[in-house]
Design an enzyme around this catalytic site. Structure first.
Site, PDB file in Angstrom:
ATOM      1  N   CYS A 163      60.402  48.780  11.948  1.00  0.00           N
ATOM      2  CA  CYS A 163      58.979  48.626  12.269  1.00  0.00           C
ATOM      3  C   CYS A 163      58.154  49.217  11.141  1.00  0.00           C
ATOM      4  CB  CYS A 163      58.670  49.348  13.582  1.00  0.00           C
ATOM      5  SG  CYS A 163      56.945  49.230  14.084  1.00  0.00           S
ATOM      6  N   HIS A 173      59.193  42.528  20.253  1.00  0.00           N
ATOM      7  CA  HIS A 173      58.853  43.726  19.472  1.00  0.00           C
ATOM      8  C   HIS A 173      57.339  43.800  19.228  1.00  0.00           C
ATOM      9  CE1 HIS A 173      59.596  46.704  16.095  1.00  0.00           C
ATOM     10  NE2 HIS A 173      58.340  46.322  15.887  1.00  0.00           N
ATOM     11  N   GLU A 174      56.764  42.677  18.756  1.00  0.00           N
ATOM     12  CA  GLU A 174      55.329  42.701  18.415  1.00  0.00           C
ATOM     13  C   GLU A 174      54.469  42.885  19.664  1.00  0.00           C
ATOM     14  OE1 GLU A 174      54.698  43.273  15.528  1.00  0.00           O
ATOM     15  OE2 GLU A 174      56.563  42.607  14.633  1.00  0.00           O
ATOM     16  N   HIS A 226      53.939  46.337  20.989  1.00  0.00           N
ATOM     17  CA  HIS A 226      52.878  47.131  20.345  1.00  0.00           C
ATOM     18  C   HIS A 226      51.573  47.042  21.134  1.00  0.00           C
ATOM     19  CE1 HIS A 226      54.703  48.604  16.666  1.00  0.00           C
ATOM     20  NE2 HIS A 226      55.192  47.410  16.375  1.00  0.00           N
TER      21      HIS A 226
HETATM   22 NI    NI Z   1      56.659  47.130  14.908  1.00  0.00          NI
END
Ligand code: NI
Length: 169
Positions: free
Chosen positions: A92, A134-135, A138
């Site tokens: 990341c 993953h994104e 966030h």
């Molecule tokens: Ni990330």
């Protein structure tokens, strides 16, 4: 990692196609390219809005990244397709120099909007599904180390992969 803004849920975008939204996407794209990422989310550049971008460009860190079409995804909703999980290495831009093995849903459907408000609706699997999870994490204030099940597979890139050029920043 450690910045409290990365732990906050992001706000939904209310107006599409605005100069401010386009400028945000440009900033995200410039940062993703410069950092050689497979994707990036607005909270990573200090903007608490539900905007992520991913794919479209070959990356030295993620050689498979250009198999994913370049996507601007606003106000995403993720729905796992089945309960099959798959493990894979992740890094990341907000956790530089490190990698960890993260379990993710293998297949999922994601919906949302592009920068102009046109709907997006895709069912994907594998690396594409992993990047989206993953994104979009966030936007919930979740960083990948918080998803690692086995902390023995979390460490520094240059120690874990001494023979590979996986430059992080
Ligand atoms: Ni990330």
């Amino acid at each position: 990692m450690g910045d409290p803004r990365l732990l906050e849920p992001a706000r939904p975008v209310e107006r599409f196609g605005t100069p401010a939204l386009r400028a945000l996407v440009t900033d995200l794209l410039d940062t993703m390219k410069k950092m050689n990422g497979a994707g990036i989310a607005a909270p990573q550049i200090g903007v608490s809005e539900q905007v992520v971008i991913f794919g479209g460009f070959p990356s030295s860190r993620y050689p498979d990244a250009d198999e994913i079409p370049f996507t601007v995804l606003v106000n995403p909703v993720l729905t796992p397709l089945g309960d099959e999980m798959e493990e894979g290495w992740e890094g990341c831009l907000s956790v530089p120099g490190m990698r960890g093995v993260v379990p993710r849903f293998r297949r999922l459907r994601y919906t949302g909007f592009d920068v102009d408000g046109a709907p997006i609706d895709r069912s994907v699997e594998g690396f594409h599904a992993r990047v989206v999870q993953h994104e979009c994490d966030h936007l919930l204030g979740i960083l990948y180390p918080m998803r690692i099940a086995d902390m023995s597979r979390f460490g520094f890139v240059d120690v874990l992969f001494p023979d590979q050029d996986l430059q992080d920043d």
